[in-house]
Design an enzyme around this catalytic site. Structure first.
Site, short mmCIF file in Angstrom:
data_model
loop_
_atom_site.label_atom_id
_atom_site.label_comp_id
_atom_site.label_asym_id
_atom_site.label_seq_id
_atom_site.Cartn_x
_atom_site.Cartn_y
_atom_site.Cartn_z
N ASP A 220 -12.36 -49.40 -41.07
CA ASP A 220 -11.84 -49.54 -42.43
C ASP A 220 -12.78 -48.97 -43.50
O ASP A 220 -13.99 -49.14 -43.41
CB ASP A 220 -11.62 -51.04 -42.69
N GLU A 287 -10.77 -44.56 -41.14
CA GLU A 287 -9.94 -44.51 -42.35
C GLU A 287 -10.76 -43.98 -43.51
O GLU A 287 -11.75 -44.57 -43.91
CB GLU A 287 -9.43 -45.91 -42.73
C1 LIG Z 1 -5.33 -49.08 -45.15
C2 LIG Z 1 -6.37 -50.16 -45.22
O1 LIG Z 1 -6.67 -50.79 -44.22
N1 LIG Z 1 -6.91 -50.41 -46.40
C3 LIG Z 1 -7.93 -51.41 -46.60
C4 LIG Z 1 -9.19 -50.70 -46.99
O2 LIG Z 1 -10.22 -51.61 -47.25
C5 LIG Z 1 -9.95 -52.53 -48.27
C6 LIG Z 1 -11.16 -53.43 -48.37
O3 LIG Z 1 -11.59 -53.83 -47.11
C7 LIG Z 1 -8.66 -53.31 -48.01
O4 LIG Z 1 -8.32 -54.05 -49.16
C8 LIG Z 1 -7.53 -52.36 -47.70
O5 LIG Z 1 -6.37 -53.07 -47.32
#
Ligand SMILES: CC(=O)N[C@H]1CO[C@H](CO)[C@@H](O)[C@@H]1O
Ligand SMILES: *[C@@H]1O[C@H](CO)[C@@H](O)[C@H](O)[C@H]1NC(C)=O
Ligand SMILES: *[C@@H]1O[C@H](CO)[C@@H](O)[C@H](O)[C@H]1NC(C)=O
Ligand SMILES: *[C@@H]1O[C@H](CO)[C@@H](O)[C@H](O)[C@H]1NC(C)=O
Ligand SMILES: *[C@@H]1O[C@H](CO)[C@@H](O)[C@H](O)[C@H]1NC(C)=O
Ligand SMILES: *[C@@H]1O[C@H](CO)[C@@H](O)[C@H](O)[C@H]1NC(C)=O
Ligand SMILES: [Ca+2]
Ligand SMILES: [Ca+2]
Length: 441
Positions: A220, A287
């Site tokens: 993430d 990601e």
């Molecule tokens: C797509 C996804 O998983 N987004 C996450 C990215 O990180 C932030 C903080 O950890 C989350 O709020 C999001 O949902």
């Protein structure tokens, strides 16, 4: 997949398809656990609910699924604020439930991928609580800064850095007489990756779950891992006048630092060592919302693949067939030779496909994802064409929506795409026996 094997003649990037690793042509399905299936009637989805519905994934032809975080969490950011990386939140069940889920998935030949959230912990994590009390070695587990002395003698925030969720990225704590950094919610303090002990702790987390039989991780929010320790102000981006919103600054010191790529490579080394010792193949997906160049760079630093968000970021309702061809060609062209492509059309942070486009385009995109070479990634509910649901400010749960205030929450809240999965025509659409659910059906 099974059909392709029997044909025997198909090739992918010149490689016979039956020589590919399991993940290279997988159909991947994202489960948002709060909203998938509630097994005990408390109005929130859970692990037993997921296990019960695995046959649905088999029917869909899914090869692997990744579960958004189920770790213990105060749920300020619905599981992305983790208070124990090696546990299961009671709301989702027990460690035994998790182990049973893996066993059932294995019986059904489904691979299980977990969410790994390395940038930050919850402020309720034992490490942060000890860091607040200045207890070694935890005192240096987070990014603390005494602040900047102004010419009139008062202390101010170290710099102008902003949180992704809006407002300053620094919060003062009297206990430490210092500011801590949080690139997301104040309840999500950033870990200090310049500390080797933190690096080791987080590698141990990976091994802990690999040993439980998990087949890989989706990592993430990677771009936010490292910050430049000169703590200089970031320059203005020039695309908004609102100094409270994240887009106000050009994040040259808080995202995509070279050290971040090197850490991804170190994690890959952890996977490779585990795989060699256990005769398995684990997958690491990253990601990152970044420029094409910076996104592709993850392929060179050990990520099996960085998520391809072009279908999300670079298309709109009015896109032409040529626009579709362009984004597809550009990923295939930019990707380093011999790597595996992937295609993502939605997730729990983006409006539903049907709401972003319309029903016909949504169907076309879902099919396109399955036909393109490499990995397809589907968010739960897209297969039945779920739509965004309008939710009042009073009922809004997402911190990104609440922080935006009543005037602006609708453009920021991610609740509309997180509503419970609609299984059938019974109470709460078969999601729960409870007629009240955490978000409305
Ligand atoms: C797509 C996804 O998983 N987004 C996450 C990215 O990180 C932030 C903080 O950890 C989350 O709020 C999001 O949902
Ligand atoms: C039904 O769900 C609501 C919302 O999640 C919850 O407050 C309530 O306690 C649940 N009822 C039961 C019987 O668990
Ligand atoms: C010092 O300057 C800052 C920034 O201009 C201001 O916000 C603050 O109130 C001042 N403090 C005092 C004690 O004057
Ligand atoms: C941090 O930023 C400074 C100033 O731009 C730069 O000179 C330095 O190389 C950066 N450090 C790292 C590790 O990137
Ligand atoms: C996608 O959009 C980004 C941001 O607008 C842009 O930099 C990039 O070139 C676009 N890529 C393609 C393939 O259109
Ligand atoms: C619910 O679905 C079942 C099975 O498809 C069907 O037989 C029944 O008539 C439906 N009930 C209602 C109220 O729509
Ligand atoms: Ca439940
Ligand atoms: Ca960070």
């Amino acid at each position: 997949m099974k059909l392709l094997f029997t044909l025997g003649l198909l090739t992918f990037a010149g490689i016979p398809i039956n020589c590919l690793e399991w993940w290279q042509s997988m159909s991947l399905y994202q489960i948002y656990p709060r909203s998938f299936k509630d097994s005990d009637g408390d109005g929130v989805g859970d692990l037993k609910g997921i296990e019960e519905k695995l046959p649905h994934l088999v029917n869909l032809g899914v090869d692997a699924f990744w579960i958004s975080p189920t770790y213990p969490s105060p749920m300020i950011d619905f599981g992305y604020d983790i208070s124990d990386f090696k546990g299961v939140d009671p709301m989702f069940g027990t460690m035994e439930d998790f182990e049973n889920l893996i066993k059932t998935a294995q019986k059904l030949s489904l691979k299980v991928i977990m969410d790994y959230v390395p940038n930050h912990t919850s402020d309720q994590h034992e490490w942060f609580q000890k860091s607040l009390k200045n207890i070694a070695p935890y005192n240096d587990y987070y990014v603390w800064h005494p602040g900047k002395k102004l010419s009139n003698g008062t202390m101010a925030k170290p710099n102008n850095w902003l949180s992704v969720f809006g407002g300053p990225a620094w919060t003062w704590r009297d206990e430490r007489q210092a500011y801590y950094l949080h690139q997301f919610d104040p309840a999500q303090p950033d870990l200090n990756y310049h500390n080797e002990k933190v690096v080791q702790e987080m590698k141990d987390v990976l091994v802990f779950w690999l040993e439980k039989g998990v087949n890989g991780f989706r990592v993430d929010a990677i771009p936010h891992l490292f910050e430049n320790t000169s703590y200089l102000d970031e320059p203005l981006a020039g695309n908004t006048d609102n100094p409270e919103t994240y887009g106000y600054l050009d994040h040259i010191y808080t995202t995509n630092q070279q050290e971040t790529y090197e850490m991804v490579q170190q994690w890959r080394d952890v996977f490779d060592a585990f795989d060699a010792a256990n005769g398995v193949t684990s997958v690491m997906m990253t990601e990152a919302y970044a420029s094409p160049e910076l996104t592709m760079k993850y392929y060179n630093y050990g990520s099996h693949f960085p998520f391809n968000f072009l279908f999300i970021e670079n298309l709109s309702k009015s896109s032409s067939a040529g626009d579709y061809k362009n984004i597809i060609d550009s990923w295939m062209k930019d990707m380093p030779a011999g790597c595996t492509a992937n295609w993502v059309a939605g997730n729990h942070d983006k409006p539903r496909l049907v709401s972003r486009y319309d029903e016909n385009i949504a169907q076309a995109i879902s099919v396109m994802l399955l036909l393109l070479p490499g990995v397809s990634v589907a968010y739960n509910g897209e297969e039945i064409g779920m739509e965004n649901k309008w939710i009042s400010y009073e009922d809004t749960q997402d911190p990104q929506g609440c922080n935006a205030g009543k005037e602006n929450y609708e453009s920021m809240s991610r609740d509309p795409e997180r509503t419970p999965f609609q299984w059938d025509n019974t109470t709460s659409a078969g999601f729960s026996t409870n007629s009240t659910t955490w978000l409305p059906v």
